[in-house]
Structure formats: C-alpha cells, structure tokens
Design a protein around this motif. Sequence first.
Motif, mmCIF file in Angstrom:
data_model
loop_
_atom_site.group_PDB
_atom_site.id
_atom_site.type_symbol
_atom_site.label_atom_id
_atom_site.label_comp_id
_atom_site.label_asym_id
_atom_site.label_seq_id
_atom_site.Cartn_x
_atom_site.Cartn_y
_atom_site.Cartn_z
ATOM 1 N N THR A 373 8.041 73.527 -6.109
ATOM 2 C CA THR A 373 7.526 73.799 -4.890
ATOM 3 C C THR A 373 9.027 73.992 -3.652
ATOM 4 O O THR A 373 8.542 74.511 -2.713
ATOM 5 C CB THR A 373 6.866 72.397 -4.252
ATOM 6 N N GLY A 374 9.767 73.631 -4.176
ATOM 7 C CA GLY A 374 10.901 73.449 -3.310
ATOM 8 C C GLY A 374 11.410 75.020 -2.919
ATOM 9 O O GLY A 374 11.291 75.247 -1.702
ATOM 10 N N PRO A 375 11.512 76.117 -3.707
ATOM 11 C CA PRO A 375 11.863 77.394 -3.186
ATOM 12 C C PRO A 375 10.872 78.096 -2.152
ATOM 13 O O PRO A 375 11.145 78.423 -1.166
ATOM 14 C CB PRO A 375 11.823 78.381 -4.628
ATOM 15 N N THR A 376 9.481 77.861 -2.466
ATOM 16 C CA THR A 376 8.465 78.338 -1.668
ATOM 17 C C THR A 376 8.215 77.596 -0.425
ATOM 18 O O THR A 376 8.155 78.307 0.861
ATOM 19 C CB THR A 376 7.007 78.208 -2.305
ATOM 20 N N CYS A 377 8.494 76.479 -0.592
ATOM 21 C CA CYS A 377 8.688 75.431 0.618
ATOM 22 C C CYS A 377 9.841 75.801 1.574
ATOM 23 O O CYS A 377 9.930 75.814 2.891
ATOM 24 C CB CYS A 377 8.653 73.993 0.448
ATOM 25 N N LEU A 378 11.025 76.224 0.918
ATOM 26 C CA LEU A 378 12.145 76.704 1.673
ATOM 27 C C LEU A 378 11.907 77.759 2.512
ATOM 28 O O LEU A 378 12.336 78.098 3.402
ATOM 29 C CB LEU A 378 13.406 76.769 0.702
ATOM 30 N N ILE A 379 11.236 78.785 1.797
ATOM 31 C CA ILE A 379 10.973 80.125 2.450
ATOM 32 C C ILE A 379 9.727 79.761 3.751
ATOM 33 O O ILE A 379 9.932 80.177 4.834
ATOM 34 C CB ILE A 379 10.093 81.021 1.397
ATOM 35 N N GLY A 380 8.820 78.853 3.600
ATOM 36 C CA GLY A 380 8.130 78.363 4.583
ATOM 37 C C GLY A 380 8.867 77.755 5.754
ATOM 38 O O GLY A 380 8.542 78.174 6.876
ATOM 39 N N ALA A 381 9.851 76.838 5.552
ATOM 40 C CA ALA A 381 10.545 76.246 6.310
ATOM 41 C C ALA A 381 11.550 77.098 7.217
ATOM 42 O O ALA A 381 11.780 77.104 8.562
ATOM 43 C CB ALA A 381 11.498 75.127 5.709
ATOM 44 N N LEU A 382 12.173 78.216 6.281
ATOM 45 C CA LEU A 382 13.235 79.317 6.959
ATOM 46 C C LEU A 382 12.254 80.170 7.872
ATOM 47 O O LEU A 382 12.635 80.466 9.125
ATOM 48 C CB LEU A 382 13.897 79.920 5.942
ATOM 49 N N GLY A 409 14.155 70.913 13.826
ATOM 50 C CA GLY A 409 13.310 69.965 13.267
ATOM 51 C C GLY A 409 12.621 70.198 11.994
ATOM 52 O O GLY A 409 12.377 69.377 11.208
ATOM 53 N N VAL A 410 12.079 71.313 11.983
ATOM 54 C CA VAL A 410 11.430 71.730 10.739
ATOM 55 C C VAL A 410 12.223 71.734 9.453
ATOM 56 O O VAL A 410 12.011 71.284 8.311
ATOM 57 C CB VAL A 410 10.789 73.310 10.962
ATOM 58 N N ILE A 411 13.661 72.398 9.724
ATOM 59 C CA ILE A 411 14.520 72.183 8.658
ATOM 60 C C ILE A 411 14.870 70.703 8.008
ATOM 61 O O ILE A 411 14.894 70.354 7.037
ATOM 62 C CB ILE A 411 15.645 73.122 9.107
ATOM 63 N N MET A 412 14.836 69.928 9.227
ATOM 64 C CA MET A 412 15.395 68.437 9.086
ATOM 65 C C MET A 412 14.128 68.032 8.135
ATOM 66 O O MET A 412 14.352 67.147 7.266
ATOM 67 C CB MET A 412 15.724 67.809 9.976
ATOM 68 N N ILE A 737 12.213 87.561 9.406
ATOM 69 C CA ILE A 737 11.021 87.455 8.252
ATOM 70 C C ILE A 737 10.944 88.430 7.208
ATOM 71 O O ILE A 737 10.776 88.091 5.893
ATOM 72 C CB ILE A 737 9.851 86.958 8.987
ATOM 73 N N CYS A 738 10.781 89.685 7.782
ATOM 74 C CA CYS A 738 10.514 90.765 7.021
ATOM 75 C C CYS A 738 11.896 90.916 5.923
ATOM 76 O O CYS A 738 11.698 91.026 4.668
ATOM 77 C CB CYS A 738 10.271 92.195 7.513
ATOM 78 N N VAL A 739 12.878 90.784 6.428
ATOM 79 C CA VAL A 739 14.030 90.966 5.705
ATOM 80 C C VAL A 739 14.290 89.454 4.625
ATOM 81 O O VAL A 739 14.615 89.735 3.555
ATOM 82 C CB VAL A 739 15.381 90.796 6.589
ATOM 83 N N LEU A 740 14.026 88.479 4.830
ATOM 84 C CA LEU A 740 13.764 87.335 4.211
ATOM 85 C C LEU A 740 12.902 87.490 3.086
ATOM 86 O O LEU A 740 13.151 87.079 1.935
ATOM 87 C CB LEU A 740 13.687 86.018 4.933
ATOM 88 N N LEU A 741 11.813 88.040 3.331
ATOM 89 C CA LEU A 741 10.741 88.242 2.255
ATOM 90 C C LEU A 741 11.427 89.197 1.199
ATOM 91 O O LEU A 741 11.135 89.219 0.202
ATOM 92 C CB LEU A 741 9.397 88.430 2.906
ATOM 93 N N LEU A 742 11.686 90.358 1.756
ATOM 94 C CA LEU A 742 12.444 91.350 0.917
ATOM 95 C C LEU A 742 13.398 90.745 -0.178
ATOM 96 O O LEU A 742 13.441 91.030 -1.513
ATOM 97 C CB LEU A 742 13.163 92.303 1.662
ATOM 98 N N PHE A 743 14.279 89.969 0.593
ATOM 99 C CA PHE A 743 15.180 89.183 -0.397
ATOM 100 C C PHE A 743 14.568 88.083 -1.271
ATOM 101 O O PHE A 743 15.210 88.147 -2.509
ATOM 102 C CB PHE A 743 16.435 88.376 0.583
ATOM 103 N N ILE A 790 4.858 80.340 11.034
ATOM 104 C CA ILE A 790 4.185 79.383 10.834
ATOM 105 C C ILE A 790 2.717 79.946 9.711
ATOM 106 O O ILE A 790 2.045 80.677 10.213
ATOM 107 C CB ILE A 790 3.239 78.503 12.047
ATOM 108 N N GLY A 791 2.522 79.171 8.564
ATOM 109 C CA GLY A 791 1.758 79.673 7.729
ATOM 110 C C GLY A 791 1.905 80.708 6.800
ATOM 111 O O GLY A 791 1.078 81.390 6.202
ATOM 112 N N LEU A 792 3.210 81.315 7.090
ATOM 113 C CA LEU A 792 3.536 82.304 6.202
ATOM 114 C C LEU A 792 3.609 81.908 4.701
ATOM 115 O O LEU A 792 3.216 82.709 3.795
ATOM 116 C CB LEU A 792 4.943 82.893 6.797
ATOM 117 N N ILE A 793 3.963 80.684 4.381
ATOM 118 C CA ILE A 793 3.835 80.347 3.092
ATOM 119 C C ILE A 793 2.769 80.265 2.293
ATOM 120 O O ILE A 793 2.444 80.296 1.042
ATOM 121 C CB ILE A 793 4.512 78.882 3.080
ATOM 122 N N PHE A 794 1.589 80.368 3.159
ATOM 123 C CA PHE A 794 0.355 80.743 2.422
ATOM 124 C C PHE A 794 -0.013 81.836 1.878
ATOM 125 O O PHE A 794 -0.354 81.938 0.676
ATOM 126 C CB PHE A 794 -1.051 80.521 3.461
#
Length: 877
Positions: A373-382, A409-412, A737-743, A790-794
Amino acid sequence: MMSVRFFRWWATWTLKFRWLVLFVAVISVAGSGWLAQSRLKFSTDRTQLLDPDHPIQRSWQIHRQSFEGNSDLLVLITGEPEEVRGAADALGVLLGREKDFFDEVFFKIDLPKLNQHALYFLSTPDLRELARQLKQAGPWLGSAGVGLPGFLEKLAHTNRPQDLEPMLPLFANVLEGMSVSIETRGQAAYQSPFPSYRGEKQDVEMGQDTVYNRIQGDRTCLMLVQPADRSGSFEHDAQTVARLRQRVAQVMRSFPSVDCVVCGEVVMNTDEMVGSYRDSSLSGTIAVISVFGLLTLAFGNWQRPLCAGLSLGVGMAWSAAFAALVIGNLNLLTVHFATIVAGLSMTFAVQMLCQFLELEEGDNIWVETVGRTGPTCLIGALTTAIAFWSLHWANFRAASELGLITGAGVIMCFVSITTLLPILLSLFEGKQTRKSVRLPGWQFLSSAVSRHPYRVLAVSLFVSLYSATWVTRVPFNYNVLSLQPEGSEVVRLENFLQTMGYSGLFAVTSAANVSEANLLASKFRQLSSVSRVETVAELEPIDVQEKAPLVSEIIRLAHPLTAQESDPPAPEMSAAEMRHLAKTFSSASKQIQILLSRMSDSPERRRVSRELRRFESLLDPSKPGPISAALRGYADELQKDLKRQARFLSEQRQVLPDILNYLPQPLLARSVSPAGRVSLRIFPKGNAWDREPLEFFVNQIIRVDAYVTGSPLMIYYNIQELRKAYSTSGRVALSVICVLLLFHFRSLKNATLAIFPKLLGVLWMIGAMGVCGVSFNSANFLALPITLGIGLIFGVNVLLECQEKGSDSLFRGSTGAAVLLSGMTAMLGFSSFLFVSHVGVSSFGFVMAAGVGANLLTSLLTLPALLTALKGPPHIR
C-alpha cells in the motif's frame, strides 16, 4: 519497484524497534502539543488575508499605523433623543474606566471653546442677515429689559411704525409664546422666539454646548470604541467584544426603552471567527464519530479504527506544530485546516487496513501490508499535497498559508500512518479473527459494469454533458456578508446602516492638511458611487476673510444688550393693571396694524395679524390672576433668553479658529495623525457587499486618489486575488500531477486513464452544484484546485486492479473496498461541514463532499467500464 523495497525496509526497521518508535512518537506529540498551544494563535483581522506586499495592503498598514489602528467597534444606540443621550453618556463613562479593554471612546463633542468662534461657521448670507436684524431691531430688543408693560408702552407711542418691520417675525413668535402660556396656565415649556442659525456644513445650532455623533436625526447615536489591543488577535478581540456587550447590557437595564447593539467589522470578524472555531470543533466531532462508526462496522471491531485514529492523531499533532512554527496565526480560512487534513489522510489508513485484512496470516504480514500500500498511498499523498502546495505561490496570503500547512499536514499524516499503524495493529490484534472486507452489493454492481460497459459509459456521457452545461452557469457569489449565518445580527445591522447612507464597509485615505482634505472630500462627494464623506476638515469654517468684518460688527451690536440690568420679576398684576395692559396692547396693536396695512400680502404678514387677534382675545381683564402668572412666567424666561443670546454673541471672538485645537482626543486620534495628516472616510452608495456596486465604488474612488484603501478595497482585491490564485494553482497542480503520474506509470496511456476519473469527477461536481443551487464563493472556490489532488489515488488503484485482474474482480479483493471506504470516510469528513452555521464553510463542505463522491463514482463505475470497453490496456511494465 524501488519504492516497494523501500517501504518493506521501512516497515521491517520500525517493527523491529517498535517500542523506541512509539516512545519517540509520544514525545513528539507532547512537544507538538506544547508548541501548538503556546505559539498557534487565531487572528480575526480579515485584512491579513491579502499578501503583505500588495499595494492596497501596504497602504492599509500605513494608514492604520498613522491613525492608531482605525479598527473601531461600533455601538448603535436608538430611541427617544433624551434617552439616547442618557444611555450614551452612561455607557461612555463605563467604557472610559476600562482602559485594559477600551480606548478612544468617541460619541460626542463638547463645544465650549469652539462656541467662541461659532459665528465663523454660519454662512455669509446668514451673517449679513443677523447683522441687519441686530442693527435695526437693537433698540426694540434693548427695551425688552423694562418688561412687557414698558415694552408695549414704547410700542404704542412710536412715531415710526415702519421701524417695527424688522421686529415682526420676532414679535409674532413672542405673541405666540404668550398665547400658549396663557392657554396652558403657564405649564407649557418655553420656546425661544429668537431665530435659530445652524452651521453651513455642520448640523449644529449656535450656542449648542454638546454635539452627539448622530446618524439619523436625534434618534440614533453612533459610538466608536477602539480596542485597547489592536493586534487583531482573536483572543483579545473576543474578550473585548464580550466585555463591550456586557457593559451595553448593564447600561440598557437602566434605559429599557433604548435599543443598543454592538456591530462593526471587528465584531463581524470576531463573531465569524468564534463561529468558525465552534463550527470546526462541531464538524470535527461529527466527522470523528461518523467515520469511526463506519470503520467499526466495516472492519468488524473498534480496535482497528482506533489504531487508525491514533496513528492519524500523531500526524495531526505534527501538523499543528508545523503550522505554529511556519505561520503562527490561523485566520478565517486556515482555521479549518485540521478537519481537512484528517478527512483526507484517513484514506491512507483505510487502504492499509483493507490490504492487511486481505493478506494471509504470516510473520511478514505487517511488512507486506506496508510494502503493497505504501507506493500508491505515497502517490495519493503527493498528489494531494501538490494540489495544496500549488496555492503557496498565490498572491493571496490566506490561500497560500492554507496550501502550505495542509499539504505538509497530509505528508506528515502519511508518514505517521505508514509508520505507526502496523506497530499498533501488531500490538492490538493478538489472535483476533481476521476477515477481509466484503461488499457484496458493490461486487454485484462491479460485475454488472463489466457486463454492460457501454450502458455505463452512455449514462456517464449523459451526466457529463449535462454537467458541462453548468460550467458557465454556476455563479460566483462575491458578497462576503451573505456567507454569515442566516439571521445574523451583523447582517441585520448592516442593512439598517445602509438605509442611512452608512455601512460597515468604508474606504479611507488621508490628506496633508485640512485644506487638501476639504478639496479631496469635495471630489469624492461628486462621485455617483459615494453616499457620504466624513472628515474633521468639514468642521473648518470657510470664507473666513469675508466673514471677519461681519463677525466684528455683530459682536459690536450685541455688546450693548449685555450691559442692561435685568429687572426683578414683576409682581402679579391687579385687575386695574390688567385693564391698563389690555388698553396698552390695543394701542400697540393699532401701530402694528398700520404697518401691516402698508405691507404686501405674505404668509408672515398673515401670521402676525393672526397672532395679534389670538393674543387680544386671551387678554381678559376679568381674570387677572391666571393671566398675570402666565405672562409673568413667560416674560421672565424671555428676558433670560435675551440675555443668554446677547451674551453668546458678545462673547464671540474675532480671531480665526484653529479647529484641530478644540476637538476631543478620541476624535483627533481617528482623524489627525501625529504628522498632521487628516483622514477621510468614504462610504459607498448601495450595497457594496455585492460585486457590481463594490467594483463601481472601488474603480471610481481610486481614480480620485490612488492611495485610497480600506475594507471595500481589501475585500475587492481579496476575491480578485483569490480567483486568480485558485485558477493559477489549479493549472500548476494539474501539470505537476500529470508529470508525477507519467513518472509513476511510465506510460502516457495509463497516466491519462488514471487522471480521467478525477477530471470527470470535477465536471460532475460542478453539475451537482448547479442542480442543488450552490454558488461558488470565496470559501468554497478553494475546492476547485485542491479537488484535483484529492481522490486521485482512487483512479490509480482501480486502474492497477482492473489491469491486473479484470474489472469484474474489483470488489473480490481489497482494492474496491479500500477505494469505497476511503471515499466514504472523506465524504463523511467533509459532510460534517454541512452542520455548521457559516454559509461559506457549509458550502465548502458540500462542494468537497460532492467532488469526492463524484470522483468515487467515476473511479468505481466509469473507469472500469471504459477499461472493459477498451478491452484492457497493455500490461504495465
């Protein structure tokens, strides 16, 4: 992937030293709590929402420093004039004693010194008329000192009736007063027969000793009160407003017929902050209870949600400490950051719990949970943090601060959850039965979507097209006042003030001296958007050089009247004396009639004739006692009045007045800076809380003076910068966000599919606003940029699950349940704002809940249908 290996290593290390990690967490929470308690303050100053370097903000700060804060509390006292003055005096005395709370209390001007220059405040025509009357009527006025009988004797034996003409208006007034006195047996209040002159620019009568700060005739007095602490601190402002209301209630017990209300922008901001603080506590409590109940039902016990809450609480404590260190003051917007962070970050805990329950029992179950779950949660947090951080570079201070502390706060919270939740679960779980979260209803729906993807896409297309029709039709409500709770006293009073040309909104500026202030005020008064302009410069008399000779002549003519000795009160007249008085009056009346016959017809001529007949009919010699007493009482008052008028005129000074030396300190502090600059207050016409009147007012006054500032301009530029900030930050957030998803995916197609449900969800959110009649405003407009993250992780999780196992298996594992529960917890968190009284915050909760809900539907229904229709994209490398 490297991120998976990192999270497994991190979970292995933290679980190995779990007690040390927990000890550090407890110490950090204690330190964070102390830091937040000692350094995190609340500010009610709405002007601090704008960037400090903005020109309007700089002008406002300069003005406030020059005029000692200029942040008045207003007390509106309404009722009968005498009661209003009594209540104002009593309240002024009380507030003047409490220097710890109040400063510079202003509600009246005492004019003893200023009255010595009163003639200069009359218009030049009035001065000429007064000099003419004194010159021609002086001999007759002087004879009033010998009493009524002597005056009538002189009148009866005059050889020049035409000399009486200047006396006719005064004579008619005297006759009317004597008639009223006889008719009421001397009980009627004395009314001066002498003409009343008022200042040409001030509503002040000659000889008046005190002028109250009135705004509606004599029935309403406006009291201005400066807080002793002008820092804008919420704690101090709340105490000051509460104290003022206590003192008002105390005074009103002695004046029950008077309506007295506390209002003003400081009061509105304070009440709004008190409401926001109360509402944030209420919404937070509702969110915690509802989310905890939902997760308890979903996960089968209360320990797992408790573990999630505790791990989230540590991150919230870090967030509060970060806010205390970085910004220090929470304002009307940032006060809700904690509820937002908690609602967003619980998603991480939900995903970890769902994954934990799906895995088979084993020694490395905690490590595997974090690794998966860590990687996808990290994407959601970022992505969520980026959406907020994109606000940090806006030229709108409140949005910038909210973006900074909420993103951090979200990152923490992500760090605290991924670190502490596995440890707490390992301690609390023991040998409890573990069951995966199953949602059979959604499993059936998921299967239906995979079987009928084109039907789902058709419905989605219809909803999208309909929502698109609302994109340009959802209005933006610029009226900040309308965001206040319904039935708010502040709103009611603002509407009342506007009926009298006043408002809690007014612009301010200053001029180098009195002359320039008068010139600037005249320019502002010519504007169609301005209802009134207030400045002490208007107290300065005009055309003083032309008036000086007239003032000198009036003083000379009035001086002989004060030299006469007043006769003692006359004894009551006998019947014979009464008959003699009637005969003398008849002779005097004939002289008056001769004069009247030579005059052309006019209202004044008819009035004198009417009063002559009225008095003569009342002068009955057969009733000497009552008539004598009534006439004697009136004659005594008339004699005193004459002396008072003459003394006032003779005490006038010929030197030119320096108005600023005679004004009370509370008024000077607001009106004249230590450097000698004179302030002006410019009030808008109409309801300047609305966009069109506000824009019209601002655009007109800045053309007159580029340095004008104040609340209307602050609100205007606040909203202008807010819209610009959110528009810019939305584009920045979307790009990053688009750049992050591409990466992350290393595939344009997969990145596009991952972000597709989010963009579609934003469109559906706007459609929901249109259907429900919710407008954008300065509070909920924030939802547009932050909802992108928000909710991009969905979408990311659904895409990965459908590509790996197929869309019909979405709810067979933990992914569908995790996405659904995450969305529902976020919706519950934001829906808690719907219970608050502040309209702006409530609408923000609606927009965010609608955005998350729409994103949830597009992720769980539209995206799987699209993937099925596309027959699945290539396998992710």
